[in-house]
Write a protein that holds these residues in place. Structure first.
Motif, PDB file in Angstrom:
ATOM      1  N   ASP A  97     -78.952  42.990  40.144  1.00 24.85           N
ATOM      2  CA  ASP A  97     -79.757  43.807  39.424  1.00 24.85           C
ATOM      3  C   ASP A  97     -79.537  45.160  39.582  1.00 24.85           C
ATOM      4  O   ASP A  97     -78.996  45.530  40.642  1.00 24.85           O
ATOM      5  N   THR A 100     -80.463  46.789  43.159  1.00 26.45           N
ATOM      6  CA  THR A 100     -79.406  46.720  44.371  1.00 26.45           C
ATOM      7  C   THR A 100     -78.103  47.536  44.096  1.00 26.45           C
ATOM      8  O   THR A 100     -77.479  48.064  44.888  1.00 26.45           O
ATOM      9  N   THR A 171     -82.699  43.409  48.819  1.00 24.29           N
ATOM     10  CA  THR A 171     -84.036  43.179  48.727  1.00 24.29           C
ATOM     11  C   THR A 171     -84.262  41.775  47.769  1.00 24.29           C
ATOM     12  O   THR A 171     -84.958  40.820  48.359  1.00 24.29           O
ATOM     13  N   ASP A 172     -83.345  41.554  46.958  1.00 28.57           N
ATOM     14  CA  ASP A 172     -83.143  40.242  46.359  1.00 28.57           C
ATOM     15  C   ASP A 172     -82.211  39.367  46.816  1.00 28.57           C
ATOM     16  O   ASP A 172     -81.011  39.612  46.755  1.00 28.57           O
ATOM     17  N   SER A 197     -89.689  33.765  36.821  1.00 24.68           N
ATOM     18  CA  SER A 197     -88.785  34.723  36.095  1.00 24.68           C
ATOM     19  C   SER A 197     -88.344  34.517  34.968  1.00 24.68           C
ATOM     20  O   SER A 197     -87.471  35.562  34.440  1.00 24.68           O
TER      21      SER A 197
END
Length: 291
Positions: A97, A100, A171-172, A197
């Protein structure tokens, strides 16, 4: 932040039976296009591999010889870039994403070393999900070429071993998930459809397919659709959201901010649907003159 992106889209994909891995779809979009979306703000994007249709324009490069491995491919990409900072990605990252990407670029630009790379949830560093200072990367490639006489078949760790790279935890946790096998691909396709999602993934896919780039307030649009369906008739929901989009596009063409245009058109349509619904209720005594 100014940077160039290099996406490695070659390789034999042996564990996929030689399939064209970058073209395999996840959530209706080829893996390569999903990666290109994550780095859409790159000044230049170079894809190293065989030419193929892509959702946005890119530059193409090919390692010499073709199939020469990741170091040769990365060197070919570097030769087609000019930025001081380069983002290096493999083409099989369905969940990468922009957040990131920004985290990697920030760590590489402010750190004292030669770049930053993603560290996956198992603690493994991912040199193909990384941001590098271009000059140290070029220097190491040149040294390897001088030592071996070529870059063909060399492992990526030979290129990065002497670089000072800052590990970054995403984070993901899915940001570094790659599709090396059919099982990986099936898992990615299943995750795309998970309840939490699926709408966001669908909206992103639809925007890419339609060639539009606008922030979509999903909650607002769903509220409009709900009001139209409940207050007017169920088929009014998709027709109303179409009209909202059309009105927003006209407002944008006249110079309005796209996100604000969608919000304003949604507000008007929702208020109209609520007024329409209110008329279906029995009138109050003061409205018909009785009392």
């Amino acid at each position: 932040m100014t940077y160039d992106a290099i996406v490695l889209a070659g390789g034999a994909a042996r564990r996929l039976g030689g399939a064209d891995k970058p073209a395999l779809p996840v959530g209706g979009r080829p893996l390569l296009d999903r990666v290109l979306t994550a780095c859409a703000d790159a000044t230049a994007t170079v894809v190293v591999g065989t030419r193929r249709p892509t959702a946005r324009p890119v530059r193409w490069a090919l390692e010499d010889p073709p199939g020469g491995g990741p170091v040769a491919a990365l060197d070919a990409g570097l030769r087609a870039t000019t930025a001081e900072l380069v983002l290096v990605l493999s083409a099989d990252l369905p969940f990468l994403d922009p957040d990131t990407v920004r985290t990697l670029l920030a760590a590489a630009s402010r750190g004292p070393g030669d770049g930053a790379l993603l560290r996956d949830p198992e603690g493994r560093d991912q040199p193909l999900v990384a941001a590098y200072r271009a000059e140290p990367l070029r220097r190491e490639a040149a040294l390897l070429a001088a030592e071996h006489g070529h870059l063909r078949g060399l492992p990526l760790r030979a290129l990065t071993a002497e670089l000072r790279l800052t590990p970054v935890t995403a984070t993901d946790p899915l940001a570094s998930f790659d599709c090396d096998t059919w099982e990986d691909l099936a898992a990615a396709r299943a995750r795309i459809r998970e309840h939490g999602s699926v709408l966001e993934q669908w909206i992103t896919a639809a925007k890419d397919e339609l060639g539009i780039d606008v922030d979509v307030d999903i909650t607002t649009l769903l509220d409009v659709a709900r009001d139209a369906a409940h207050g007017v008739a169920r088929p009014a929901a998709p027709l109303t959201t179409f009209l909202v989009g059309y009105a927003a596009a006209r407002a944008e063409a006249a110079g309005a901010d796209p996100a604000r245009a969608v919000a304003e058109a949604s507000r008007k349509a929702s208020e109209l649907a609520l007024r329409w619904a209110a008329e279906a209720q029995p009138p109050h005594p003061e409205e018909n003159g009785s009392g």
